[in-house]
Design a protein around this motif. Structure first.
Motif, PDB file in Angstrom:
ATOM      1  N   VAL A   2     -29.040 -34.061   1.283  1.00 32.93           N
ATOM      2  CA  VAL A   2     -27.715 -33.505   1.561  1.00 32.93           C
ATOM      3  C   VAL A   2     -26.973 -34.491   2.445  1.00 32.93           C
ATOM      4  CG1 VAL A   2     -26.461 -31.623   2.665  1.00 32.93           C
ATOM      5  CG2 VAL A   2     -28.537 -31.131   1.367  1.00 32.93           C
ATOM      6  N   GLN A   3     -25.746 -34.782   2.078  1.00 33.04           N
ATOM      7  CA  GLN A   3     -24.904 -35.647   2.903  1.00 33.04           C
ATOM      8  C   GLN A   3     -23.815 -34.801   3.561  1.00 33.04           C
ATOM      9  OE1 GLN A   3     -25.350 -36.641  -0.612  1.00 33.04           O
ATOM     10  NE2 GLN A   3     -27.251 -37.494   0.184  1.00 33.04           N
ATOM     11  N   LEU A   4     -23.568 -35.082   4.817  1.00 30.14           N
ATOM     12  CA  LEU A   4     -22.569 -34.356   5.590  1.00 30.14           C
ATOM     13  C   LEU A   4     -21.579 -35.340   6.190  1.00 30.14           C
ATOM     14  CD1 LEU A   4     -25.035 -31.998   7.490  1.00 30.14           C
ATOM     15  CD2 LEU A   4     -23.667 -31.404   5.499  1.00 30.14           C
ATOM     16  N   VAL A   5     -20.300 -35.035   6.042  1.00 27.03           N
ATOM     17  CA  VAL A   5     -19.262 -35.906   6.592  1.00 27.03           C
ATOM     18  C   VAL A   5     -18.297 -35.064   7.412  1.00 27.03           C
ATOM     19  CG1 VAL A   5     -17.401 -37.515   6.084  1.00 27.03           C
ATOM     20  CG2 VAL A   5     -19.461 -37.510   4.661  1.00 27.03           C
ATOM     21  N   GLU A   6     -18.195 -35.410   8.691  1.00 26.68           N
ATOM     22  CA  GLU A   6     -17.288 -34.696   9.577  1.00 26.68           C
ATOM     23  C   GLU A   6     -15.937 -35.404   9.642  1.00 26.68           C
ATOM     24  OE1 GLU A   6     -21.443 -34.712  11.581  1.00 26.68           O
ATOM     25  OE2 GLU A   6     -20.136 -36.110  10.516  1.00 26.68           O
ATOM     26  N   SER A   7     -14.900 -34.647   9.900  1.00 26.98           N
ATOM     27  CA  SER A   7     -13.567 -35.210  10.093  1.00 26.98           C
ATOM     28  C   SER A   7     -12.753 -34.267  10.963  1.00 26.98           C
ATOM     29  CB  SER A   7     -12.870 -35.446   8.748  1.00 26.98           C
ATOM     30  OG  SER A   7     -12.711 -34.233   8.055  1.00 26.98           O
ATOM     31  N   GLY A   8     -11.608 -34.748  11.418  1.00 28.18           N
ATOM     32  CA  GLY A   8     -10.691 -33.900  12.159  1.00 28.18           C
ATOM     33  C   GLY A   8     -10.646 -34.127  13.655  1.00 28.18           C
ATOM     34  N   GLY A   9     -11.515 -34.984  14.156  1.00 26.54           N
ATOM     35  CA  GLY A   9     -11.495 -35.256  15.585  1.00 26.54           C
ATOM     36  C   GLY A   9     -10.297 -36.096  15.983  1.00 26.54           C
ATOM     37  N   GLY A  15      -5.412 -27.766  26.263  1.00 27.95           N
ATOM     38  CA  GLY A  15      -4.653 -26.650  25.720  1.00 27.95           C
ATOM     39  C   GLY A  15      -4.346 -26.764  24.244  1.00 27.95           C
ATOM     40  N   ASP A  16      -4.510 -27.942  23.677  1.00 26.12           N
ATOM     41  CA  ASP A  16      -4.272 -28.136  22.244  1.00 26.12           C
ATOM     42  C   ASP A  16      -5.375 -27.494  21.418  1.00 26.12           C
ATOM     43  OD1 ASP A  16      -2.787 -31.500  22.281  1.00 26.12           O
ATOM     44  OD2 ASP A  16      -1.970 -29.518  22.781  1.00 26.12           O
ATOM     45  N   SER A  17      -5.161 -27.520  20.107  1.00 21.73           N
ATOM     46  CA  SER A  17      -6.155 -27.021  19.163  1.00 21.73           C
ATOM     47  C   SER A  17      -6.507 -28.121  18.159  1.00 21.73           C
ATOM     48  CB  SER A  17      -5.623 -25.805  18.398  1.00 21.73           C
ATOM     49  OG  SER A  17      -5.368 -24.726  19.273  1.00 21.73           O
ATOM     50  N   LEU A  18      -7.698 -28.011  17.621  1.00 19.97           N
ATOM     51  CA  LEU A  18      -8.161 -28.920  16.568  1.00 19.97           C
ATOM     52  C   LEU A  18      -8.949 -28.123  15.557  1.00 19.97           C
ATOM     53  CD1 LEU A  18      -9.665 -32.167  18.205  1.00 19.97           C
ATOM     54  CD2 LEU A  18      -7.705 -32.039  16.665  1.00 19.97           C
ATOM     55  N   ARG A  19      -8.938 -28.605  14.316  1.00 16.60           N
ATOM     56  CA  ARG A  19      -9.840 -28.040  13.317  1.00 16.60           C
ATOM     57  C   ARG A  19     -10.693 -29.173  12.768  1.00 16.60           C
ATOM     58  NH1 ARG A  19      -8.802 -24.952   7.573  1.00 16.60           N
ATOM     59  NH2 ARG A  19      -8.302 -27.078   6.905  1.00 16.60           N
ATOM     60  N   SER A  63     -21.266 -20.974  25.766  1.00 16.36           N
ATOM     61  CA  SER A  63     -20.312 -21.896  26.385  1.00 16.36           C
ATOM     62  C   SER A  63     -18.988 -22.000  25.636  1.00 16.36           C
ATOM     63  CB  SER A  63     -20.940 -23.283  26.519  1.00 16.36           C
ATOM     64  OG  SER A  63     -21.230 -23.818  25.244  1.00 16.36           O
ATOM     65  N   VAL A  64     -18.969 -21.594  24.357  1.00 19.12           N
ATOM     66  CA  VAL A  64     -17.739 -21.760  23.565  1.00 19.12           C
ATOM     67  C   VAL A  64     -17.215 -20.449  22.996  1.00 19.12           C
ATOM     68  CG1 VAL A  64     -18.449 -24.079  22.949  1.00 19.12           C
ATOM     69  CG2 VAL A  64     -18.858 -22.208  21.342  1.00 19.12           C
ATOM     70  N   ASN A  77     -17.542 -26.585  -0.520  1.00 20.51           N
ATOM     71  CA  ASN A  77     -18.721 -27.061   0.229  1.00 20.51           C
ATOM     72  C   ASN A  77     -18.320 -27.599   1.595  1.00 20.51           C
ATOM     73  OD1 ASN A  77     -20.836 -26.454  -1.595  1.00 20.51           O
ATOM     74  ND2 ASN A  77     -20.339 -28.260  -2.808  1.00 20.51           N
ATOM     75  N   THR A  78     -17.439 -26.872   2.240  1.00 12.85           N
ATOM     76  CA  THR A  78     -16.902 -27.329   3.521  1.00 12.85           C
ATOM     77  C   THR A  78     -16.993 -26.205   4.558  1.00 12.85           C
ATOM     78  OG1 THR A  78     -15.406 -28.868   2.422  1.00 12.85           O
ATOM     79  CG2 THR A  78     -14.890 -28.293   4.701  1.00 12.85           C
ATOM     80  N   VAL A  79     -17.356 -26.602   5.760  1.00 11.25           N
ATOM     81  CA  VAL A  79     -17.380 -25.688   6.900  1.00 11.25           C
ATOM     82  C   VAL A  79     -16.407 -26.221   7.944  1.00 11.25           C
ATOM     83  CG1 VAL A  79     -18.786 -24.830   8.809  1.00 11.25           C
ATOM     84  CG2 VAL A  79     -19.715 -24.870   6.493  1.00 11.25           C
ATOM     85  N   TYR A  80     -15.671 -25.317   8.540  1.00 12.31           N
ATOM     86  CA  TYR A  80     -14.650 -25.692   9.507  1.00 12.31           C
ATOM     87  C   TYR A  80     -15.015 -25.171  10.899  1.00 12.31           C
ATOM     88  CZ  TYR A  80     -12.089 -26.213   5.137  1.00 12.31           C
ATOM     89  OH  TYR A  80     -11.713 -26.573   3.880  1.00 12.31           O
ATOM     90  N   LEU A  81     -14.560 -25.894  11.898  1.00 10.21           N
ATOM     91  CA  LEU A  81     -14.697 -25.440  13.277  1.00 10.21           C
ATOM     92  C   LEU A  81     -13.324 -25.530  13.929  1.00 10.21           C
ATOM     93  CD1 LEU A  81     -16.784 -24.453  15.395  1.00 10.21           C
ATOM     94  CD2 LEU A  81     -16.826 -26.819  16.252  1.00 10.21           C
ATOM     95  N   GLN A  82     -12.734 -24.377  14.150  1.00 12.64           N
ATOM     96  CA  GLN A  82     -11.439 -24.307  14.831  1.00 12.64           C
ATOM     97  C   GLN A  82     -11.696 -24.247  16.335  1.00 12.64           C
ATOM     98  OE1 GLN A  82      -8.256 -24.257  13.540  1.00 12.64           O
ATOM     99  NE2 GLN A  82      -7.368 -24.107  15.601  1.00 12.64           N
ATOM    100  N   ILE A  83     -11.092 -25.156  17.068  1.00 10.74           N
ATOM    101  CA  ILE A  83     -11.267 -25.196  18.516  1.00 10.74           C
ATOM    102  C   ILE A  83      -9.911 -24.985  19.172  1.00 10.74           C
ATOM    103  CG2 ILE A  83     -12.168 -26.475  20.463  1.00 10.74           C
ATOM    104  CD1 ILE A  83     -13.656 -28.277  18.517  1.00 10.74           C
TER     105      ILE A  83
END
Length: 129
Positions: A2-9, A15-19, A63-64, A77-83
């Motif tokens: 399985v290959q995993l590729v992160e993006s969005g940083g 106070g900002d948000s990121l996904r 902590s989060v 096939n994507t998982v998101y993390l909204q911060i």
């Protein structure tokens, strides 16, 4: 495999948000759970969230909790993390990871990395004014 590729940083202000996104490819049919971890300079890797691909059950580290939201799009096939409400202490390299067996497990507010078989290269999140 399985290959995993992160993006969005990126570099953001407090106070900002990121996904963040984690795109999986390869033998994804065998993946049961995706987790997000982070590692800040000089600190140990910390599990922040996980989600079961099959039933969508999710968990968060203490902590989060309340600021991070994990979600999945199985068709992509994507998982998101909204911060949300980013803080300087959120600065870290964020990794996603996958495991074949077991659901999203949070024990005493902790997500353990040893259960995860596959890891991405990470995406950097820097929170600074």
């Amino acid at each position: 495999q399985v290959q995993l590729v992160e993006s969005g940083g990126g570099l953001v202000q407090p106070g900002d948000s990121l996904r963040l996104s984690c795109a999986a490819s390869g033998f994804t049919w065998n993946v049961n759970t995706i987790g997000w971890f982070r590692q800040a300079p000089g600190k140990e890797r910390e599990g922040v969230s996980c989600i079961s691909r099959r039933d969508g059950r999710a968990g968060y580290s203490d902590s989060v909790k309340g600021r991070f939201t994990i979600s999945r799009d199985n068709a992509k096939n994507t998982v998101y993390l909204q911060i949300d409400s980013l803080k300087p202490e959120d600065t870290a390299l964020y990794y996603c990871a996958a495991k074949n067996f077991g659901g999203c497990t949070v024990l005493a507010g902790t997500i353990f990395s040893y259960e995860y078989n596959y890891w991405g290269q990470g995406t950097q999140v820097t929170v600074s004014s």
